[in-house]
Scaffold this motif. Sequence first.
Motif, short mmCIF file in Angstrom:
data_model
loop_
_atom_site.label_atom_id
_atom_site.label_comp_id
_atom_site.label_asym_id
_atom_site.label_seq_id
_atom_site.Cartn_x
_atom_site.Cartn_y
_atom_site.Cartn_z
N ILE A 141 -3.38 5.10 -13.02
CA ILE A 141 -3.37 4.71 -14.44
C ILE A 141 -2.25 3.71 -14.70
CG2 ILE A 141 -2.99 5.54 -16.79
CD1 ILE A 141 -4.28 8.20 -15.92
N ILE A 142 -1.06 4.03 -14.21
CA ILE A 142 0.09 3.15 -14.41
C ILE A 142 -0.12 1.80 -13.72
CG2 ILE A 142 2.54 2.85 -13.83
CD1 ILE A 142 2.82 5.92 -14.22
N ALA A 143 -0.58 1.83 -12.48
CA ALA A 143 -0.76 0.59 -11.72
C ALA A 143 -1.80 -0.32 -12.35
CB ALA A 143 -1.14 0.90 -10.28
N GLY A 144 -2.70 0.24 -13.14
CA GLY A 144 -3.68 -0.59 -13.81
C GLY A 144 -3.06 -1.61 -14.74
N PHE A 145 -1.82 -1.37 -15.15
CA PHE A 145 -1.16 -2.27 -16.09
C PHE A 145 -0.36 -3.37 -15.37
CE2 PHE A 145 -2.23 1.44 -18.48
CZ PHE A 145 -2.62 0.93 -19.71
N LEU A 146 -0.51 -3.47 -14.06
CA LEU A 146 0.06 -4.61 -13.34
C LEU A 146 -0.58 -5.92 -13.79
CD1 LEU A 146 0.29 -3.19 -9.70
CD2 LEU A 146 2.22 -3.83 -11.17
N SER A 147 -1.77 -5.84 -14.34
CA SER A 147 -2.47 -7.02 -14.81
C SER A 147 -2.51 -7.08 -16.33
CB SER A 147 -3.90 -7.06 -14.24
OG SER A 147 -4.59 -5.85 -14.54
N TYR A 177 -1.60 -1.42 -3.89
CA TYR A 177 -1.33 -2.42 -4.92
C TYR A 177 -0.39 -3.52 -4.44
CZ TYR A 177 -3.44 1.19 -7.77
OH TYR A 177 -4.33 2.11 -8.28
N VAL A 178 -0.04 -3.51 -3.17
CA VAL A 178 0.85 -4.54 -2.62
C VAL A 178 0.31 -5.95 -2.86
CG1 VAL A 178 1.76 -5.51 -0.46
CG2 VAL A 178 2.03 -3.06 -0.95
N PRO A 179 -0.99 -6.23 -2.64
CA PRO A 179 -1.47 -7.59 -2.93
C PRO A 179 -1.23 -8.03 -4.37
CG PRO A 179 -3.09 -6.40 -1.60
CD PRO A 179 -2.06 -5.40 -2.02
N GLN A 180 -1.40 -7.12 -5.33
CA GLN A 180 -1.14 -7.47 -6.72
C GLN A 180 0.33 -7.72 -6.97
OE1 GLN A 180 -3.64 -4.26 -8.78
NE2 GLN A 180 -3.48 -5.84 -10.36
N VAL A 181 1.19 -6.94 -6.33
CA VAL A 181 2.63 -7.11 -6.50
C VAL A 181 3.06 -8.46 -5.93
CG1 VAL A 181 4.89 -6.18 -5.87
CG2 VAL A 181 3.04 -4.62 -6.50
N LEU A 182 2.53 -8.83 -4.77
CA LEU A 182 2.84 -10.14 -4.19
C LEU A 182 2.33 -11.27 -5.08
CD1 LEU A 182 2.03 -9.38 -0.44
CD2 LEU A 182 4.29 -9.80 -1.43
N GLU A 183 1.18 -11.06 -5.68
CA GLU A 183 0.63 -12.08 -6.58
C GLU A 183 1.54 -12.27 -7.80
OE1 GLU A 183 -3.24 -12.57 -9.47
OE2 GLU A 183 -3.51 -11.56 -7.55
N LEU A 184 2.10 -11.19 -8.29
CA LEU A 184 3.04 -11.30 -9.40
C LEU A 184 4.26 -12.12 -9.02
CD1 LEU A 184 3.00 -7.71 -10.97
CD2 LEU A 184 2.25 -9.83 -12.05
N ILE A 185 4.74 -11.94 -7.80
CA ILE A 185 5.89 -12.74 -7.34
C ILE A 185 5.53 -14.21 -7.28
CG2 ILE A 185 7.44 -13.16 -5.38
CD1 ILE A 185 7.27 -10.20 -4.72
N GLU A 186 4.34 -14.51 -6.77
CA GLU A 186 3.91 -15.90 -6.63
C GLU A 186 3.73 -16.59 -7.98
OE1 GLU A 186 0.51 -16.45 -4.13
OE2 GLU A 186 1.08 -14.83 -2.80
#
Length: 341
Positions: A141-147, A177-186
């Motif tokens: 639920i929490i990780a869904g808010f990465l976007s 969720y590592v790919p999403q986290v890396l995308e946020l860095i980029e």
Amino acid sequence: MGDITPRFGNMKALLGLVAGAGASYGIYKLISFKRNKKNATGENPGVKGSQQSEVKIQPGSLLARVSGLDVICPRPADTASGDIIHQSPDNLEPQHLKMLLSCLKTSNNPTDRCRILLTLGNSAAFTVNQNLIREFEGIHIIAGFLSDPAPEVRVQTLNALNNLCMNIQNQEQIKVYVPQVLELIEMSPVNSDLQLGALRLLTNLSVTDKHQHLLKESVTLLLSLLVVSNEALQVQTLKVLVNLSSNPDMMDDIVQAQAPASVVLLFDERTAPAVLLRLLTFAGNLKAWRPSAQVADELRRKQDCLFRVMLDESSQLHGRLLQLLSHPDGDIQAQVARILT
């Protein structure tokens, strides 16, 4: 080791043509932005569609400056807030956590989402709450808010996941969720809280070697970020790089990663001691790696790889290390001496 193939085919040519650390980082982001991105989280029924949309290019990011793409500016956050449970994190009961997660799924207000995520993140400093949140399906639920469209919500999401990541069992769920986290860095502005929060999460996730392989293709991103960021971000980036380079199984991927030549310029007495000490630890880990003659010859033919930049006989690193032997900081002197002996 086999054939060494760069992750991005035209990265070598572009990095060779453009001078300057900032330009190299901008080109890295341009190239990586074009690749096909896959959503690692799947569909979260508790998060509205607008929160599952692709991360927008943020104003102020190097990608926005060099790409010529239209930048979508975030709308001002609504200042109204819903009812939030106010409890000390160590006094939260299981029903409170369930209520917070339920409110988080249904909230339409960015301010409320930030407050709920902050409360959940603070509660996750305690092991019992880390386990409860996982058992209540709270990590997904929490990780869904990465976007989430609001940057401040994404920051609080990263902070909550960072605390939850201190739990080994939770890491098994967070790793997807590592790919999403890396995308946020980029895609986030350089030196932003988003980048810092994402790097902190990756630091905790890479403390042990169990999940380090998930970051083997991110070394170029980390090295590129290292040469354009401020001290706080440099320290956090180096924490990840030191973790990865402590694992011998990761070394092949690290040394063949493309790296800006300007990374060597950080080995300078004007570099902040907190950065320089970690940079020297990273260099020491690299120096301890001993490739075969065949692998070394193959790497020498890759002009922009980290091996050429920091480990080859043609590298400027050795001369810069000798200069640092006279550094006023005794810890730095000792670290340099260990590398040179």
